[in-house]
Design a protein around this motif. Structure first.
Motif, PDB file in Angstrom:
ATOM      1  N   CYS A  14      -4.934 -10.790  11.016  1.00 37.12           N
ATOM      2  CA  CYS A  14      -5.007  -9.332  11.178  1.00 37.12           C
ATOM      3  C   CYS A  14      -5.794  -8.913  12.408  1.00 37.12           C
ATOM      4  O   CYS A  14      -5.892  -7.704  12.698  1.00 37.12           O
ATOM      5  CB  CYS A  14      -5.628  -8.686   9.940  1.00 37.12           C
TER       6      CYS A  14
ATOM      7  N   PRO B   2      -1.549  -5.680   8.176  1.00 40.07           N
ATOM      8  CA  PRO B   2      -0.629  -4.634   7.715  1.00 40.07           C
ATOM      9  C   PRO B   2       0.824  -5.073   7.880  1.00 40.07           C
ATOM     10  O   PRO B   2       1.201  -5.635   8.915  1.00 40.07           O
ATOM     11  CB  PRO B   2      -0.945  -3.445   8.635  1.00 40.07           C
TER      12      PRO B   2
ATOM     13  N   TRP C 198      -2.934   0.818   6.827  1.00 38.52           N
ATOM     14  CA  TRP C 198      -3.862  -0.094   6.168  1.00 38.52           C
ATOM     15  C   TRP C 198      -4.897   0.733   5.435  1.00 38.52           C
ATOM     16  O   TRP C 198      -5.349   1.747   5.961  1.00 38.52           O
ATOM     17  CB  TRP C 198      -4.551  -1.001   7.190  1.00 38.52           C
ATOM     18  N   PRO C 199      -5.255   0.401   4.213  1.00 36.30           N
ATOM     19  CA  PRO C 199      -4.914  -0.834   3.498  1.00 36.30           C
ATOM     20  C   PRO C 199      -3.626  -0.767   2.682  1.00 36.30           C
ATOM     21  O   PRO C 199      -3.296  -1.733   1.995  1.00 36.30           O
ATOM     22  CB  PRO C 199      -6.110  -1.004   2.564  1.00 36.30           C
TER      23      PRO C 199
ATOM     24  N   ALA D 188      -1.362  -3.695   3.413  1.00 37.83           N
ATOM     25  CA  ALA D 188      -1.950  -5.025   3.614  1.00 37.83           C
ATOM     26  C   ALA D 188      -1.157  -6.072   2.836  1.00 37.83           C
ATOM     27  O   ALA D 188      -0.743  -5.841   1.696  1.00 37.83           O
ATOM     28  CB  ALA D 188      -3.408  -5.026   3.180  1.00 37.83           C
TER      29      ALA D 188
END
Length: 312
Positions: free
Chosen positions: A44, A86, A92-93, A96
């Motif tokens: 990420c 993401p 996000w979140p 996720a």
């Protein structure tokens, strides 16, 4: 815990975003030339500063560096993380990826492609995902070790009881358990029971250290140098660190650094390593990683450690 040979880990979170690839290459070259081994990244990194709104930039830079440096893969060990990337840009979140078996397999496959390697030396579960049965996550991580895609697996930002439960489930399933913990830790500490502002960060606790010591788990710390706050006047500690204990610790830190002819950063890193903790150090310039690696030769006496313990 890694009480015999703790190492400084190069944190690469900003590579490809805040740190341009050419500068990242120079940092990586210097790190390896000075005997550094471990690189820490995540799938990420860093979606929050990337115009694409998704991660992968750090892994791509490391992959490009490995391709440009024949033999470099044999000189380093690579740790990456899955859980937080993401699936939908700039979402996000909510989007996720999580830690379902499918997400774990897909996340690793994509990381390996970006890194231009066939396995990672350590794969982290970046954070808990309580929407997925722990048995499923544990099985997926164990399967990757069986296949040789990951040599070891670990848990970042997990409660100690969840890690112990996961290790028990791994034994029941006959798969490789998590053998490493990654948590936020440094010499200064926030006010007790006060949440930190950074979403998702979990502080190292006494329970984590008890688990690590009893089960022989390695411990890595992040935010080890508090984003430069130990050495830069323009980088003030977060408000949650504004309490008398911080003032006492910083006063002792200044004294000890002078006594050892070391920088405050080097003393903090030495303090962590003498507890068997592997500190992750992010760098945006070569000079920063050179300073950090010099901490390997800094030794705190029992008297120094006692002064820090009393101040905290």
């Amino acid at each position: 815990m890694n009480t015999t040979n703790p190492e400084i880990v190069l944190g690469t979170m900003d590579f490809g975003t805040r740190v341009a690839p050419d500068r990242a290459f120079a940092i990586l070259d210097s790190f390896v030339a000075s005997g550094g081994v471990w690189l820490d990244t995540a799938n990420c990194y860093s979606f929050w500063t990337d115009s694409s709104g998704i991660g992968g930039a750090s892994e791509r830079v490391i992959g490009a560096w490995l391709r440009a440096r024949p033999g470099a893969r044999d000189a380093v060990r690579i740790a990456t993380k899955i859980r937080q990337n993401p699936l939908i840009p700039h979402s996000w979140p909510e989007s996720a990826e999580g830690l379902s078996a499918r997400a774990v397999r897909t996340g690793v496959e994509e990381s390996l492609e970006r890194l231009s390697i066939d396995h990672v030396d350590l794969l982290w579960a970046h954070a808990e995902d309580r929407t997925v049965p722990l048995e499923e996550t544990v099985g997926a991580f164990g399967e990757l070790v069986t296949k040789g895609v990951a040599l070891r697996v670990g848990a970042a930002n997990h409660a100690a009881w969840r890690v112990e439960r996961a290790r028990s489930l791994a034994r029941e399933q006959g798969v490789e358990p998590w053998t490493a913990l990654q948590l936020r830790h440094s010499l200064v500490q926030p006010r007790p029971l006060t949440p930190v502002a950074e979403a998702g960060h979990r502080m190292l606790t006494a329970d984590d250290l008890d688990l690590a010591r009893s089960d022989g788990l390695s411990v890595w710390s992040y935010s080890s140098l508090m984003w430069g706050s130990y050495v830069r006047a323009d980088k003030r500690l977060p408000e949650t660190y504004d309490h008398p204990g911080t003032d006492r610790v910083l006063a002792v830190l200044e004294q000890v650094a002078g006594e050892l002819s070391a920088t405050r950063n080097q003393v903090v890193l030495a303090w962590l390593m003498q507890q068997g903790i592997d500190p992750i150090v992010g760098a945006s310039r070569v000079q920063q990683i050179e300073e950090a690696l010099a901490a390997r030769s800094v030794r705190l006496s029992d008297e120094h450690l006692a002064r820090f313990a009393e101040a905290r």
